[in-house]
Each structure stands twice: as structure tokens, then as C-alpha cells.
Design a protein around this motif. Structure first.
Motif, PDB file in Angstrom:
ATOM      1  N   TYR A 136      39.766  37.921  50.341  1.00  0.00           N
ATOM      2  CA  TYR A 136      39.036  39.133  50.719  1.00  0.00           C
ATOM      3  C   TYR A 136      38.200  39.760  49.603  1.00  0.00           C
ATOM      4  O   TYR A 136      37.033  40.094  49.802  1.00  0.00           O
ATOM      5  CB  TYR A 136      40.003  40.187  51.305  1.00  0.00           C
ATOM      6  CG  TYR A 136      39.317  41.458  51.731  1.00  0.00           C
ATOM      7  CD1 TYR A 136      38.487  41.463  52.843  1.00  0.00           C
ATOM      8  CD2 TYR A 136      39.456  42.638  51.001  1.00  0.00           C
ATOM      9  CE1 TYR A 136      37.818  42.624  53.216  1.00  0.00           C
ATOM     10  CE2 TYR A 136      38.791  43.787  51.361  1.00  0.00           C
ATOM     11  CZ  TYR A 136      37.976  43.782  52.463  1.00  0.00           C
ATOM     12  OH  TYR A 136      37.309  44.911  52.827  1.00  0.00           O
ATOM     13  N   LEU A 154      35.193  47.994  35.812  1.00  0.00           N
ATOM     14  CA  LEU A 154      35.007  46.994  34.746  1.00  0.00           C
ATOM     15  C   LEU A 154      34.669  45.620  35.314  1.00  0.00           C
ATOM     16  O   LEU A 154      33.817  44.899  34.786  1.00  0.00           O
ATOM     17  CB  LEU A 154      36.261  46.903  33.869  1.00  0.00           C
ATOM     18  CG  LEU A 154      36.642  48.187  33.124  1.00  0.00           C
ATOM     19  CD1 LEU A 154      37.727  47.902  32.107  1.00  0.00           C
ATOM     20  CD2 LEU A 154      35.423  48.794  32.440  1.00  0.00           C
ATOM     21  N   ASN A 155      35.330  45.278  36.406  1.00  0.00           N
ATOM     22  CA  ASN A 155      35.037  43.978  37.014  1.00  0.00           C
ATOM     23  C   ASN A 155      33.589  43.936  37.505  1.00  0.00           C
ATOM     24  O   ASN A 155      32.913  42.914  37.384  1.00  0.00           O
ATOM     25  CB  ASN A 155      36.026  43.710  38.147  1.00  0.00           C
ATOM     26  CG  ASN A 155      35.850  42.324  38.716  1.00  0.00           C
ATOM     27  OD1 ASN A 155      35.443  42.155  39.851  1.00  0.00           O
ATOM     28  ND2 ASN A 155      36.126  41.310  37.909  1.00  0.00           N
ATOM     29  N   TYR A 182      31.150  40.951  46.715  1.00  0.00           N
ATOM     30  CA  TYR A 182      30.125  40.421  45.816  1.00  0.00           C
ATOM     31  C   TYR A 182      29.258  39.370  46.510  1.00  0.00           C
ATOM     32  O   TYR A 182      28.542  38.611  45.854  1.00  0.00           O
ATOM     33  CB  TYR A 182      30.776  39.805  44.578  1.00  0.00           C
ATOM     34  CG  TYR A 182      31.521  40.801  43.710  1.00  0.00           C
ATOM     35  CD1 TYR A 182      30.891  41.959  43.254  1.00  0.00           C
ATOM     36  CD2 TYR A 182      32.850  40.592  43.352  1.00  0.00           C
ATOM     37  CE1 TYR A 182      31.564  42.874  42.467  1.00  0.00           C
ATOM     38  CE2 TYR A 182      33.534  41.499  42.554  1.00  0.00           C
ATOM     39  CZ  TYR A 182      32.880  42.636  42.117  1.00  0.00           C
ATOM     40  OH  TYR A 182      33.552  43.548  41.328  1.00  0.00           O
ATOM     41  N   ILE A 188      47.684  38.587  32.146  1.00  0.00           N
ATOM     42  CA  ILE A 188      47.314  38.902  33.535  1.00  0.00           C
ATOM     43  C   ILE A 188      47.789  37.820  34.499  1.00  0.00           C
ATOM     44  O   ILE A 188      48.312  38.113  35.571  1.00  0.00           O
ATOM     45  CB  ILE A 188      45.773  39.036  33.679  1.00  0.00           C
ATOM     46  CG1 ILE A 188      45.230  40.117  32.755  1.00  0.00           C
ATOM     47  CG2 ILE A 188      45.360  39.291  35.132  1.00  0.00           C
ATOM     48  CD1 ILE A 188      45.544  41.532  33.154  1.00  0.00           C
ATOM     49  N   HIS A 189      47.616  36.560  34.121  1.00  0.00           N
ATOM     50  CA  HIS A 189      47.800  35.470  35.095  1.00  0.00           C
ATOM     51  C   HIS A 189      49.009  34.595  34.836  1.00  0.00           C
ATOM     52  O   HIS A 189      49.303  33.715  35.641  1.00  0.00           O
ATOM     53  CB  HIS A 189      46.551  34.571  35.107  1.00  0.00           C
ATOM     54  CG  HIS A 189      45.274  35.297  35.432  1.00  0.00           C
ATOM     55  ND1 HIS A 189      44.938  35.682  36.706  1.00  0.00           N
ATOM     56  CD2 HIS A 189      44.262  35.721  34.641  1.00  0.00           C
ATOM     57  CE1 HIS A 189      43.767  36.294  36.689  1.00  0.00           C
ATOM     58  NE2 HIS A 189      43.340  36.339  35.444  1.00  0.00           N
ATOM     59  N   THR A 235      41.553  42.422  35.008  1.00  0.00           N
ATOM     60  CA  THR A 235      41.407  43.704  34.294  1.00  0.00           C
ATOM     61  C   THR A 235      42.814  44.220  33.988  1.00  0.00           C
ATOM     62  O   THR A 235      43.704  44.118  34.853  1.00  0.00           O
ATOM     63  CB  THR A 235      40.666  44.737  35.180  1.00  0.00           C
ATOM     64  OG1 THR A 235      39.360  44.235  35.473  1.00  0.00           O
ATOM     65  CG2 THR A 235      40.537  46.086  34.496  1.00  0.00           C
TER      66      THR A 235
END
Ligand SMILES: CC(C)(COP(=O)(O)OP(=O)(O)OC[C@H]1O[C@@H](n2cnc3c(N)ncnc32)[C@H](O)[C@@H]1OP(=O)(O)O)[C@@H](O)C(=O)NCCC(=O)NCCS
Length: 424
Positions: free
Chosen positions: A136, A109-110, A141, A38-39, A100
Motif C-alpha cells: 500500500y 523525511l521519506n 508515490y 531499522i530492518h 526512517t
């Protein structure tokens, strides 16, 4: 570190998915590989190091979701920090390495991971959550920009740097045996901040040990050695960084003028040798090295900010009691005996001061004659001192003091000097 005796967190989700914490090194490797996907590859080593070798992490902090084929499809973690804030220490949980898998995005899922994150946050007794994260997204959350500096900084060109006035300074890579020395130098410069990160000897050993590479948080730590052969300070240079065309220094002890000039010259030499366009200083405004760079013409690159969520503002205010006592003690409100109401619109908090000390800060149903009205998210930069009430009011007209008590608000919630050098 993985503790095989730690209870595992595991919840079944719809569609045969399972959300669980990491309890074995094999699981850790699989989550690390997923994070790399992912990263970027340097996040494999970062994840593996953070949860295999860092003294403060536990497998229960690393959460992931797997599908029926046992494939990791989402993950995120809590990275535990201890912050020093004026007279107190407080625990913070960084929400980190969130992702994800592309084909599973947009299915909530997050949001599931966040639920597990907040449980862990409460178990650890954290009072605030910090995140470096993407712009953003995290507002949903409850995170808000706290205006605590994060990345950005100042840029200087090698040709702006004067020649050293003292020859003979050298630089050597720091080793784990330097931990005590660097810890003392770190503490001395952190003492200039109102808010800083605590670094235990264990964290120092982690930062200086020979970890798996590549690691997204890899740094070169250099001890500055005086012409007489004594330690004269240290600097840390991140390998992976924003502004890839600039070498960066994101940590520096206090230095004498000749040592600071020697450091600037070493940075210029490295920038030229590595074909980089210049040097970036990602340091607090109190840093002597940054002040030198600014004197020689460093230009501002602007900056980003930590995003922070405080789930229980009354608990945070209570914990900060000694900070408020110290602020009142040096002010016309010394010895304050009074209940103060803060109206956060959807929440009301009553702070009870007795003899200049905060007895309690509690949520109350109704707000009697509040000294301050402020949207709840904006209470975060106010309480942490990233913004003054005047600065907040300029953008949020619904943040306003009761005229009479504005001087007291200014005493209780001043602007702070804050800089969080990394703990991993
Ligand atoms: C950001 C990311 C983690 C979201 O994961 P996800 O599992 O798709 O998120 P969810 O489906 O749980 O969505 C959670 C909420 O975010 C919203 N959301 C999803 N993607 C969003 C986006 N790009 N911008 C704003 N909101 C978004 C959803 O609508 C949902 O809100 P809702 O429950 O009110 O409808 C995922 O897109 C990702 O891995 N991106 C690449 C890596 C990354 O950027 N990570 C963050 C680094 S800090």
C-alpha cells in the motif's frame, strides 16, 4: 562501489538536517548500521556489500539524512538493474532499503528522500522504477502492482518426491571461477522469459564472491554435477526468506529429468536434515524444476508482485519500439501505418507507426479518437504484460478499448512471461 571522485549530492533541510549521498566507506558503515537498526542485523552486511562490492552501484545511489549530531536518521537507495524485455534492454532503478528512525517518522523525511531518488533515477537514464516494498505505502508515490511475480511460489513435501532414477548426481558449492558457466546456464533459462534481469560477468562474480556475512541476500549456490563429473545445472537457495519453515529455491537452470529428480531429492534431504516442513519453489512457470514439483503435487502458495512506476510512459513506449515491431510483424497488423492515440485520462500519448515500426510515442495535448482509454497507473501492468486489457477492465471499468481496435491492442500488449532473478 564507492567512487571517491564522484560528486556528492548534498541538500540542507529544515531543522538542521542534511540529505546527502554516501562518498566514503565510513559513511557507508554508518548508513549500513542504521539500516540494520531499522530492518534487522542481516541488512548491515547487505547494505555494506551492495555499495562496497557490487559493480553497478555507486555511492551517489545511497542516500541518507543526518541530524545536527551527525546521526543517520533516514535512508533509502537506488539499486540499478538492467532488464531484458523482448528485443530491448532497459534500465530500471529499484527503490530499496527505505527507512526512517522511529522518532523522526511522519515528518516528511521519506518524501525528501524520494525527491532525491527521482533525480538520481533521471541522471541514470532509468525508464522504470521497481520496488518490492511494503503493501500500500508506495501507491502515494505513483507505484502500481505490475503483476510481475515476486516471492510466493509453490510448496512440496519431501514425502511427495519419488526416489532418483539415476544415482551419482552430486552437488558442490559454486566458486567465482564458475561465473562463466553459470552465466551461460542463466542465459539459457532467462531466454524463456519475455522480461528478465540481465546479469553481467561482474554481477556473477559479486553473487559468487565471499562477501561479508550475514547478508540478507545471502544465497547458497550449488553446481549440480552429473555421475560422469560434468556440470549438469545449478540451483540457488536463499538463506533469509519468507516462509521460514520451508527451505527455498529461487533460481534454477534448466535440468534434464534425472538431474531434476536428483535436485528434488537433495532438497528433500536438506529439508529433513534441517527440520524444515517442506520445500518452496519460487521459480518462473517456465522452470522445468517447478514443472516437476507441480507434477508431484506441489501446492500453490500464491504470490506477491513487483510494484512499478513509470514516470514517463511516452519514453518507455518509444524505447519498446522494437518490441512492438516484432509483435506486429507476426500479426494481421504487419506493416501498420497509422497514428494511434492512447488516452491515459490525465495524459494523452500518440504512437506513430510507419511500415510496422514505431517512429515515435509522444505526449500530446488532445487525444483524437483514442483506441484505448486507461487510468495511467493501469497502463503499467498493461505495457509490461502482467495483465491483459480484459483482466484490467474486469476491475477497472474505466479501462476500455475502442471496439474496432481491440484486436490491435491485444497484439501490441499481450501477457508476458516475466521473472526477475535477483542481481544482488
Ligand atoms: C515507511 C517509512 C519509511 C515512512 O517514513 P517517514 O519519514 O515517516 O515518511 P514521511 O513522513 O516522509 O511520509 C511520507 C508520506 O507517507 C505517509 N505515510 C507515512 N507513514 C505511512 C504509513 N504507514 N502508511 C501510509 N502512508 C504513510 C505520510 O502521510 C506522507 O504522506 P503526505 O506527505 O502526503 O502526508 C517509515 O515509517 C519506516 O521507516 N518504517 C519502517 C521500515 C519500513 O517499513 N520501510 C519500508 C520498507 S520497503
Amino acid at each position: 562501489m564507492i567512487d571517491p571522485h564522484e560528486p556528492i549530492f548534498s541538500v540542507e533541510l529544515p531543522e538542521s538536517l542534511t540529505l546527502r549521498s554516501v562518498s566514503t566507506y565510513d559513511e557507508l558503515e554508518r548508513v549500513a548500521a542504521f539500516n540494520g537498526l531499522i530492518h534487522g542485523p542481516e541488512v548491515i552486511g547487505f547494505t555494506a556489500n551492495l555499495f562496497a562490492a557490487h559493480p553497478d552501484t555507486r555511492g551517489r545511489d545511497l542516500l541518507y539524512i543526518k541530524n545536527e549530531n551527525n546521526e543517520v536518521i533516514a535512508s533509502g537507495c537506488l539499486i540499478p538493474w538492467k532488464l531484458h524485455f523482448g528485443e530491448v534492454d532497459l534500465l530500471a532503478g529499484e527503490l530499496g532499503i527505505v527507512g526512517t528512525r522511529e522518532d523522526y517518522r511522519g515528518r516528511g523525511l521519506n518524501r525528501h528522500l524520494m525527491g532525491a531518488f527521482w533525480q538520481r533515477f533521471a541522471d541514470r537514464g532509468c525508464l522504470l522504477s521497481i520496488i518490492q516494498g511494503i503493501p500500500y505505502f508506495y501507491r502515494q508515490y505513483g507505484y502500481e502492482y505490475a503483476h510481475l511475480p515476486l516471492e510466493g511460489g509453490w510448496r512440496l513435501q519431501p514425502d511427495q518426491i519419488p526416489a532418483p532414477i539415476t544415482e551419482g548426481y552430486t552437488f558442490r558449492p559454486a566458486v567465482p571461477d564458475d561465473a562463466m558457466l553459470l552465466a551461460a546456464l542463466y542465459e539459457a533459462q532467462a531466454g524463456y522469459q519475455d522480461i528478465s534481469a540481465r546479469r553481467t560477468a561482474g554481477i556473477w562474480r559479486y553473487l559468487l564472491s565471499d562477501l561479508r556475512k550475514p547478508d540478507a541476500m545471502e544465497h547458497e549456490t550449488l553446481v549440480v554435477v552429473s555421475p560422469q563429473g560434468d556440470p549438469a545445472g545449478y540451483i540457488r537457495l536463499p538463506k533469509y526468506r519468507f516462509y521460514e519453515n520451508l527451505i527455498a529455491v529461487d533460481e534454477c537452470s534448466e535440468l534434464s529429468f534425472p538431474a531434476g529428480l536428483a535436485v528434488l531429492n537433495e532438497l528433500a534431504r536438506r529439508a529433513l536434515a534441517q527440520g524444515q516442513d517442506g520445500i518452496r519453489f519460487n521459480l518462473p512457470p517456465t522452470s522445468g524444476l517447478l514443472k516437476l514439483a507441480q507434477a508431484y503435487g506441489a501446492a500453490s502458495l500464491g504470490g506477491y508482485s513487483w510494484q512499478v512506476r513509470v514516470p514517463d510512459m511516452a519514453a518507455l513506449l518509444t524505447h519498446l519500439g522494437p518490441v512492438f515491431s516484432a509483435r506486429l510483424a507476426g500479426s494481421p497488423f504487419s506493416g501498420l501505418n497509422r497514428k494511434l492515440s492512447l488516452d491515459l485520462y490525465r495524459q494523452h500519448i500518440e504512437m506513430d507507426f510507419c511500415g510496422g515500426a514505431l517512429k515515435s510515442a509522444v505526449f500530446v495535448k488532445h487525444c483524437q479518437d483514442p483506441i484505448l482509454r486507461i487510468p495511467p497507473e493501469q497502463a503499467v501492468p498493461l505495457v509490461l504484460g502482467g495483465r491483459t486489457l480484459d483482466e484490467i477492465s474486469a476491475s477497472y471499468p474505466d479501462a476500455s478499448p475502442q471496439h474496432l481496435w481491440k484486436p490491435l491492442i491485444q497484439v501490441l500488449f499481450p501477457k508476458t512471461r516475466a521473472f526477475l532473478a535477483t542481481i544482488y
